[in-house]
Structure formats: C-alpha cells, structure tokens
Motif scaffolding. Sequence first.
Motif, PDB file in Angstrom:
ATOM      1  N   ASP A 118       0.602  -0.976  -0.125  1.00  0.00           N
ATOM      2  CA  ASP A 118      -0.052   0.059  -0.191  1.00  0.00           C
ATOM      3  C   ASP A 118       0.821   1.312  -0.105  1.00  0.00           C
ATOM      4  O   ASP A 118       0.629   2.134   0.870  1.00  0.00           O
ATOM      5  CB  ASP A 118      -0.915   0.032   1.212  1.00  0.00           C
ATOM      6  N   TYR A 145       2.326   2.335   3.431  1.00  0.00           N
ATOM      7  CA  TYR A 145       1.497   2.355   4.410  1.00  0.00           C
ATOM      8  C   TYR A 145       1.364   1.061   5.244  1.00  0.00           C
ATOM      9  O   TYR A 145       0.324   0.510   5.864  1.00  0.00           O
ATOM     10  CB  TYR A 145       0.038   2.707   4.105  1.00  0.00           C
ATOM     11  N   VAL A 154       2.250   5.598  11.025  1.00  0.00           N
ATOM     12  CA  VAL A 154       1.349   4.528  10.498  1.00  0.00           C
ATOM     13  C   VAL A 154       1.233   3.451  11.702  1.00  0.00           C
ATOM     14  O   VAL A 154       1.981   2.501  11.662  1.00  0.00           O
ATOM     15  CB  VAL A 154       1.492   4.139   9.208  1.00  0.00           C
ATOM     16  N   HIS A 186      -1.820  -0.227  11.899  1.00  0.00           N
ATOM     17  CA  HIS A 186      -1.751  -1.598  11.602  1.00  0.00           C
ATOM     18  C   HIS A 186      -0.056  -1.548  11.006  1.00  0.00           C
ATOM     19  O   HIS A 186       0.526  -0.443  11.041  1.00  0.00           O
ATOM     20  CB  HIS A 186      -2.487  -1.570  10.369  1.00  0.00           C
ATOM     21  N   PHE A 188     -10.396  -2.000   2.098  1.00  0.00           N
ATOM     22  CA  PHE A 188      -9.775  -2.401   0.725  1.00  0.00           C
ATOM     23  C   PHE A 188     -10.281  -4.049   0.561  1.00  0.00           C
ATOM     24  O   PHE A 188      -9.679  -4.789  -0.340  1.00  0.00           O
ATOM     25  CB  PHE A 188      -8.222  -2.571   1.091  1.00  0.00           C
ATOM     26  N   PHE A 208      -7.506  -2.257   6.578  1.00  0.00           N
ATOM     27  CA  PHE A 208      -7.138  -2.338   5.168  1.00  0.00           C
ATOM     28  C   PHE A 208      -6.957  -3.421   4.316  1.00  0.00           C
ATOM     29  O   PHE A 208      -7.569  -4.616   4.858  1.00  0.00           O
ATOM     30  CB  PHE A 208      -6.057  -1.030   5.042  1.00  0.00           C
ATOM     31  N   GLN A 212      -2.226  -5.965   5.705  1.00  0.00           N
ATOM     32  CA  GLN A 212      -1.893  -4.854   6.961  1.00  0.00           C
ATOM     33  C   GLN A 212      -2.735  -5.030   8.156  1.00  0.00           C
ATOM     34  O   GLN A 212      -3.694  -4.638   8.293  1.00  0.00           O
ATOM     35  CB  GLN A 212      -2.481  -3.410   6.402  1.00  0.00           C
ATOM     36  N   ARG A 234       2.124  13.321  10.864  1.00  0.00           N
ATOM     37  CA  ARG A 234       0.982  13.023  10.509  1.00  0.00           C
ATOM     38  C   ARG A 234       0.231  11.862  10.957  1.00  0.00           C
ATOM     39  O   ARG A 234       0.945  10.784  10.402  1.00  0.00           O
ATOM     40  CB  ARG A 234       0.987  13.383   8.909  1.00  0.00           C
ATOM     41  N   ASP A 267      -1.524   8.782  10.492  1.00  0.00           N
ATOM     42  CA  ASP A 267      -2.580   7.803   9.681  1.00  0.00           C
ATOM     43  C   ASP A 267      -3.722   7.278  10.487  1.00  0.00           C
ATOM     44  O   ASP A 267      -3.466   6.410  11.359  1.00  0.00           O
ATOM     45  CB  ASP A 267      -1.662   6.703   9.076  1.00  0.00           C
ATOM     46  N   VAL A 268      -4.930   7.418  10.029  1.00  0.00           N
ATOM     47  CA  VAL A 268      -5.978   6.798  10.518  1.00  0.00           C
ATOM     48  C   VAL A 268      -6.120   6.879  12.016  1.00  0.00           C
ATOM     49  O   VAL A 268      -6.554   5.586  12.440  1.00  0.00           O
ATOM     50  CB  VAL A 268      -6.934   5.728   9.723  1.00  0.00           C
ATOM     51  N   GLU A 283      -5.369  12.118  11.067  1.00  0.00           N
ATOM     52  CA  GLU A 283      -6.264  11.729   9.944  1.00  0.00           C
ATOM     53  C   GLU A 283      -7.550  11.072  10.771  1.00  0.00           C
ATOM     54  O   GLU A 283      -7.383   9.976  11.330  1.00  0.00           O
ATOM     55  CB  GLU A 283      -5.969  10.697   9.124  1.00  0.00           C
ATOM     56  N   HIS A 317      -2.638  12.388  -1.717  1.00  0.00           N
ATOM     57  CA  HIS A 317      -2.218  11.298  -2.406  1.00  0.00           C
ATOM     58  C   HIS A 317      -3.527   9.898  -2.624  1.00  0.00           C
ATOM     59  O   HIS A 317      -3.147   9.278  -3.038  1.00  0.00           O
ATOM     60  CB  HIS A 317      -1.037  10.497  -1.941  1.00  0.00           C
ATOM     61  N   ASP A 318      -4.440  10.439  -1.839  1.00  0.00           N
ATOM     62  CA  ASP A 318      -5.416   9.511  -1.734  1.00  0.00           C
ATOM     63  C   ASP A 318      -6.899   9.954  -2.450  1.00  0.00           C
ATOM     64  O   ASP A 318      -7.726   9.259  -2.675  1.00  0.00           O
ATOM     65  CB  ASP A 318      -6.307   9.236  -0.275  1.00  0.00           C
ATOM     66  N   ARG A 337      -1.523  10.132  -8.227  1.00  0.00           N
ATOM     67  CA  ARG A 337      -0.203   9.840  -7.912  1.00  0.00           C
ATOM     68  C   ARG A 337       0.612   9.808  -8.987  1.00  0.00           C
ATOM     69  O   ARG A 337       1.997   9.373  -8.718  1.00  0.00           O
ATOM     70  CB  ARG A 337      -0.242   8.515  -7.241  1.00  0.00           C
TER      71      ARG A 337
HETATM   72  C1  GLC Z   1      -4.436   6.589   5.074  1.00  0.00           C
HETATM   73  C2  GLC Z   1      -3.508   6.719   4.147  1.00  0.00           C
HETATM   74  C3  GLC Z   1      -3.569   5.846   2.762  1.00  0.00           C
HETATM   75  C4  GLC Z   1      -3.580   4.588   3.302  1.00  0.00           C
HETATM   76  C5  GLC Z   1      -4.400   3.993   4.628  1.00  0.00           C
HETATM   77  C6  GLC Z   1      -4.116   2.892   5.258  1.00  0.00           C
HETATM   78  O1  GLC Z   1      -5.837   6.705   4.598  1.00  0.00           O
HETATM   79  O2  GLC Z   1      -3.566   8.080   3.390  1.00  0.00           O
HETATM   80  O3  GLC Z   1      -3.014   6.201   1.972  1.00  0.00           O
HETATM   81  O4  GLC Z   1      -3.758   3.683   1.981  1.00  0.00           O
HETATM   82  O5  GLC Z   1      -4.516   5.139   5.295  1.00  0.00           O
HETATM   83  O6  GLC Z   1      -2.670   3.026   5.936  1.00  0.00           O
END
Ligand code: GLC
Length: 536
Positions: free
Chosen positions: A60, A63, A100, A103, A144, A163, A167, A197, A199-200, A250, A314-315, A403
């Motif tokens: 990913d 990530y 991150v 996960h 996902f 995800f 992950q 930053r 992530d989730v 996020e 990027h998303d 991207r």
């Molecule tokens: C966040 C990231 C994304 C990633 C996801 C899982 O939303 O911005 O790119 O796939 O988390 O880590």
Amino acid sequence: MNRAWWKEAVVYQVYWRSFKDSDGDGMGDLRGVMEKLDYIASLGVDVIWLNPCYTSPDVDNGYDISDYYTIMKKAGTMSDLEALITAAHERGLKLILDLVVNHTSDQHAWFKESRSSRTNEKADWYIWQDGVKGTPPNNWRSYFAPSPWAWDETREQYYFHSFASEQPDLNWEHPAVREAVYSMMRWWANKGIDGFRMDVINLIKKRATYDDVADPLDLSYLGNQPGIHELLQEMHREVLAGTDLFTVGEIPFVGPEDGLLYVGEERNELRTLFHFEVADDMETMDLPRFKQIQKRWYEALYPSGIASQFLNNHDHTRQVTRFGSERYRVESAKLLGLMLHTLPGIPYIYQGEEIGMTGIRFSDPESYRDVAFRNQYAERIAAGESPGTVLSSMQLRARDNSRTPMQWNTGKAAGFTIGTPWMAVNPNYREINVEAAEQDPNSVLAFYRKLIDLRKTHPVMVYGIYRDLAIQDPYLYVYERVLDGVTWRVVLNVHDEPVTTTFGLPEEQLILTNYDTADINRLAPYEARLYQYEMP
Ligand code: GLC
C-alpha cells in the motif's frame, strides 16, 4: 484564539515516490526531495509532510510498514533522511513524517511472531478471533477488502485488518504495543523530526465487541469508538507533552462536535485534524453543502481548536479535476487555492497542486497500481458487473489519479526521472510544468506564492473570525475574516458561467484576483477576489 506557529503554517505534502527520482530507477526518492528542497522553500511554506518512507513491502505504497526504524530501499537510506532533515532545518522548514500505527505490514517481525502460535509473547499484539475457516467472525467490511478478517493457517484463527489483508491491525489494548509505539515516536522525535501526520489515528480503538452490524457498507464502526480519547491523551502524556511537535490526525467518521474532542487545546490530544466530510462524502463540488461544512466546523472548533484544509492528497484526485474545472484550469486552480488559504484552518498543498496539475484517468484498468483500486475492481468484476461500468464508476475517485509524477519540465518523463517512471506521467506535462510556471508571472505557481506570502504578513487570515455572507447562494461563495478592525472579504464564483453580484468592492480594496479586470458587479467563470477594508 491563542497564537502558535503551527496555526500560521502552510504545509506542503511530498509524495516522494512521485516527486523526483535522483538515481534513474524510475521511482522518486529522498535524494530527489533534497534536490528540490530549494524549490519547496521558494514557495514560502513552513512544513513538509513526507509520506511514509520506512521499510515496507510496499503493498500500500509504504502504509504497510515492516520496520519503523529503517528506511525503504526505494526511498534511500537513513543518512539520506538525516541529511534531508538537516537541510530542511537550514532553510527554516520543518519536516513531519507519517505515523502509521493502526496497522503494520504482515511482514513486520511483531506480526510474524504473533502469528507463529497462540502462546508466543506477542500473541496478543494483533487482533485474533477464533472462527471456522470460511466463516469470518462478523459481517463487517474493510476499506480494501470484502471482509476485515483474514484466516491464518498456523493459528487457525482470523486476524483483523481495517485495510488490505497484508496490513494487520495492532491491538492497542495491549500495554506493550502502546509502549512500543510511544518509544518509536520518541526515537524519531530525538532524531529531529518536527511532528507526525497520524494515519487513520482514530481507528486504533476498536469496538468493544465484534457483533454483526445492520449496514456493513457504512464503515463507521471502524473508527471514532469510545475510549479513543483516553488513548490519544496517553500518547500525548507519553510522547508529545512539553514538546513543540506538530501533530495532525487523520480522523474519518467524525463531525465537528466530535472533532473538537480531538483538537480542543485543553484536551491535550492532537494539534489539528483532517476530517472527511468533503474528501470522502462529496463526489464533486456541491457549494451549498461545502459552505455548511465550513460553517459547522468553524463554529464548533473556534476558538479552541483548528482544523486542516485540503481538497486533495495522495488518496484523493486532484482538486482542479474534482472540484474545479479542467476547462478553466488556471482560473479554478487559483480560486480553490485562494479559498483554502483564506478559510479558517491550516492549508495543505499537495505537490503539483501549486502548478495546477490535473488528475489522470487511465482507460485501462491494468494501469492502476493502487491496492484499493485493484481489490475493489476485482471484487466487482467477480460479482458480475461489466468491466466498462466498473471502470467508469471508479475513474474519478481512483487514488492513482493524483499519484502521477510531478511535472518539472518538458523533458523526458517531465523531468521526473531519466529512467522509466514507475507510474505514467500525465501527457499534459508539456503544457503544465514547474519550468513553464516559473516563467509566467500569471501562473498558478506565482499566485500560490502570493497567497502564502499574504498568510505570513496578515494574521487576519489565520486568526480572523469567519462569517458567511451568502450561505444560500448556489454559485457564489462570499465570506469575511475579521481581526482587530481589519476585514478581508473573499468573493468567489465557483461556477463556469458568469454571475452578477452585489458583494464587489471598489478596486482600491482589491488585494488579489485571478482575472486582469474586475467588474464590481459581475464575476467571470471561476473568478476569485480578495478584498480588504478597515472599519472606521
Ligand atoms: C490513509 C493513507 C492511505 C492508506 C491508508 C491505510 O488513509 O492516507 O494512503 O492507504 O491510510 O494506511
């Protein structure tokens, strides 16, 4: 509102794999970022957010981290990153990394150990449930994949993944997991980075039970669960308290009232957040709804909290393509920029936005590299939908749209690489590129530099109260920011036809516009004006 450097900051997001390739392997890297650091500094931004560059199998795009303490070979080395931190600081830029920790990768040593038996030391570092192979523990979905549960042959149990199945989610109930994450964060802070930053980050707290839900497609059961604030306050105590680290979380599934709980200054959790009321829930520009979102967030947060403003990253596909107009590319790119930099909140610029890059749409599903796209596409084809229908319904929002490599010049591969780019360059690079923008005083780039400079010199843009003057109007967005007797009025025609208006002000009060001439009573398609006046 209390003043702080980070509220005044402008953040520039570097998706390094698509930014600049220094060694010709077709993929951007940290040395490439270094080569372009003076360009980034020349924008006037304050903070660089670097997408994940830790060791990762790259399922990913970074990530899925398999080692938090080393750098992915594709990105470079730890000394490249150290050099980048130093060089950024020398230029007065701060650098934040992606964190991150909802996960890891399934290739992380923690997960390998966790899956090796039901009794090893890390057996509970991830979320395991008994079950019968072929019958996942509940009816949930993952972002996902059709189910967030993946079967493990060794443990004969399911593990949980919000995800992709590569992950697995960490079990934040386990104190040792939390301590491992906090000490890793401290380690990076000691290295000199300026923040995270996250992530989730509001997915780390799970529901108390994994019962079936009535509507599995509404993924809100994955995040913002009771207990999340205790975890973030603990993280704050353990890592962030007493530091100047910048943190942006996020935060999906959160509206303004809950949002305040994450960023209220007295809460000691996060500095600021990304919410998803626009990015996830608004397919294209719906101006009345957008205005309501801005108003509600402002009213809920001000003055004790501040949100972040972004329309792409990027998303999420590029903002000109999704929320503006490719026909009025330059005008709408400037309008969206002016809007984001003058609305309440911290503005984020995603690389290439400052030259008005557009989102690509590939006509061949094979060109999409993203795991989210591939999994969803395969699932829908398997369910019997026709490839044409699936592709066209997924095209606008596909993550790969934003991207494609950064467009530097008209040379081979837009000056991104001397090799074969890992992802196709948008063919419009011959027209849209940094070199051309640098030579044009009316470019989107020149306009962004002005916007950033204005923010530096006019606290009203950061601290001014916000009021919407025409909330019902479907095309015009008119608002003011007011601080210490100074009023900034923003008048935007978010529309591809001209409109008449009574909100125009005399030309002497005009600070910035994206058209040569300003007719006081009429705005051209995507015309944007910024006025200033002082109350007697
Ligand atoms: C966040 C990231 C994304 C990633 C996801 C899982 O939303 O911005 O790119 O796939 O988390 O880590």
